[in-house]
Design an enzyme around this catalytic site. Structure first.
Site, PDB file in Angstrom:
ATOM      1  N   HIS A  97       0.843  -1.196   0.000  1.00 40.77           N
ATOM      2  CA  HIS A  97       0.000   0.000   0.000  1.00 40.77           C
ATOM      3  C   HIS A  97       0.883   1.253   0.000  1.00 40.77           C
ATOM      4  O   HIS A  97       2.045   1.219   0.403  1.00 40.77           O
ATOM      5  CB  HIS A  97      -0.912   0.008   1.226  1.00 40.77           C
ATOM      6  CG  HIS A  97      -1.838  -1.156   1.284  1.00 40.77           C
ATOM      7  ND1 HIS A  97      -2.971  -1.248   0.500  1.00 40.77           N
ATOM      8  CD2 HIS A  97      -1.790  -2.305   2.007  1.00 40.77           C
ATOM      9  CE1 HIS A  97      -3.586  -2.393   0.748  1.00 40.77           C
ATOM     10  NE2 HIS A  97      -2.894  -3.055   1.654  1.00 40.77           N
ATOM     11  N   CYS A 148      -0.434   2.256  -4.467  1.00 44.36           N
ATOM     12  CA  CYS A 148      -1.279   3.406  -4.777  1.00 44.36           C
ATOM     13  C   CYS A 148      -0.457   4.694  -4.686  1.00 44.36           C
ATOM     14  O   CYS A 148       0.436   4.815  -3.838  1.00 44.36           O
ATOM     15  CB  CYS A 148      -2.452   3.484  -3.804  1.00 44.36           C
ATOM     16  SG  CYS A 148      -3.605   2.105  -3.911  1.00 44.36           S
TER      17      CYS A 148
END
Length: 409
Positions: free
Chosen positions: A140, A183
């Protein structure tokens, strides 16, 4: 005579040049199955492609392969297939070669590993001035940061740039290639120095989510694995390496293949673009064509693609739908409700923060501003007091936007 000696020195340096790699899965828990499978697959591609195992450092929490939710304990698959052989257990290659596990997988340890700092407490990068280094990170992320297990530690953009500069200054590589699958990963290289011989490729721009691939109810050997088997970006480059002679594909050409193959986000490239256009991918990733013959075919059905921000919610939903035991369904229903409540709490918390900071609706979240020094303390405060999760990281843009709006104050 002098020319002859120079030629001999050049040949000696070329003979001693080696490939090194650091592969990092920065997550834990079953809903992050895909990250573990991606890193395991990368290890398989590199080692079968001729990169020495002793020159590869892996960091992986290593809980997913043996999680109770995994229908194939001790195995990981990066794509669906009708048989186990065709699916290719990627964990088999790496399971005995994980250098940092569990709570050893932290941001500080990672920075120590790539800069050759023995304080890491284990294996560290020992590459030299003639070597090629490949760094691969999957997990992430958010504007100006990459996350490590449990969102307990973060690698910030400035710290990463400092680490790369340090590696360059210490002559730890001749050229370095860095793939980041997270991301907002494009935000990590907006300030990449132009003169340190680094070619970086990211899964997404500085302002968009990454996506999982083979999600929902992918089947391996007829058995459903209720999760995502890989990240879209990672699966694209890894599957290309499985079936392609990488001595015939430049780094730039591989990037273009990935750019065209990824449909949910927009991969980006940074740094030494001319070098990438002139250098074959096998200089960093091994010779390619590494898939076992039974697993050479690319999966025909990509399944659903899920945003990383919704991964836990979607995985719990898929597990609930796949469960047949009443008790297990009840547990999963409770977990699903708890996840929805956590998401709603995050929505309210960050909305209140934006209101208190009097932020406009349109925020400048770029890390390439004079106020980027604000990002690290701001993200750390948000992580500690508001809490970051796969979902609430969507609001990391509020933190980045606040730094720019208030000019770092």
């Amino acid at each position: 005579m002098l020319a002859r000696l120079s030629l001999l020195a050049l040949c000696a340096s070329m003979a001693s040049a080696e490939n090194y790699a650091v592969l990092v899965c920065g997550s834990n828990e079953y809903y992050n199955y895909r990250h573990h499978a991606d890193v395991a697959h990368a290890y398989q591609v590199l080692t079968r492609g001729g990169v020495k195992a002793e020159n590869i450092i892996t960091m992986m929490y290593d809980d997913v392969p043996y999680a109770s939710e995994n229908p194939f304990p001790g195995q990981l698959f990066n794509k669906p297939a009708s048989t186990l052989a065709a699916a290719n257990d990627v964990y088999a290659s790496v399971k005995d070669h994980i250098d940092y596990k569990g709570k050893q997988v932290t941001a500080d340890t990672y920075l120590q590993v790539i800069t050759g700092n023995a304080s890491a407490g284990g294996k560290v990068l020992q590459s030299g001035p003639e070597d090629n280094v490949f760094l691969y990170f999957v997990d992430h992320g958010g504007p100006g940061m990459l996350c490590f297990p449990g969102f307990q530690t973060l690698v910030h953009e400035w710290d990463l740039m400092d680490a790369l500069q340090s590696m360059h200054d210490k002559k730890m590589y001749k050229n370095l290639v860095f793939f980041v699958d997270a991301c907002e990963s494009g935000s990590m290289f907006e300030n990449l120095p132009a003169d340190i011989n680094v070619f970086a490729v990211t899964a997404a721009t500085a302002s968009e989510s990454g996506y999982g691939k083979y999600c929902g109810s992918p089947k391996v050997g007829g058995t459903v694995i209720p999760s995502c088997l890989g990240e879209e970006f990672s699966c694209t480059w890894l599957e290309e390496a499985d079936v392609t002679d990488l001595s015939t594909v430049t780094l730039q050409a591989l990037y273009k293949i990935v750019q065209e193959g990824v449909i949910m986000s927009h991969p980006q490239e940074f740094g030494a673009l001319a070098y990438a256009a002139a250098t074959d991918a096998d200089a960093f990733l091994g010779h390619g064509k590494t898939a076992p013959s039974a697993a050479a075919a690319v999966a025909q059905d990509a399944g659903e693609r899920w945003s990383s921000r919704d991964m836990k919610l979607q995985t719990l939903r898929a597990q609930y739908l796949a469960a047949t035991d009443a008790g297990r369904r009840s547990e999963l229903a409770a977990a699903l409700i708890a996840e929805v409540e956590d998401r709603e709490a995050a929505d309210a918390k960050f909305a209140a923060l934006a209101k208190k900071l009097a932020l406009p609706e349109e925020l400048n979240t770029s890390t390439g501003t004079p106020y980027r020094h604000c990002l690290k303390p701001a993200h750390e405060a948000a992580r500690e007091h508001c809490g970051y999760s796969d979902y609430s990281l969507k609001y990391a843009s509020v933190v980045a936007g606040a730094c720019n709006h208030w000019k770092g104050d």
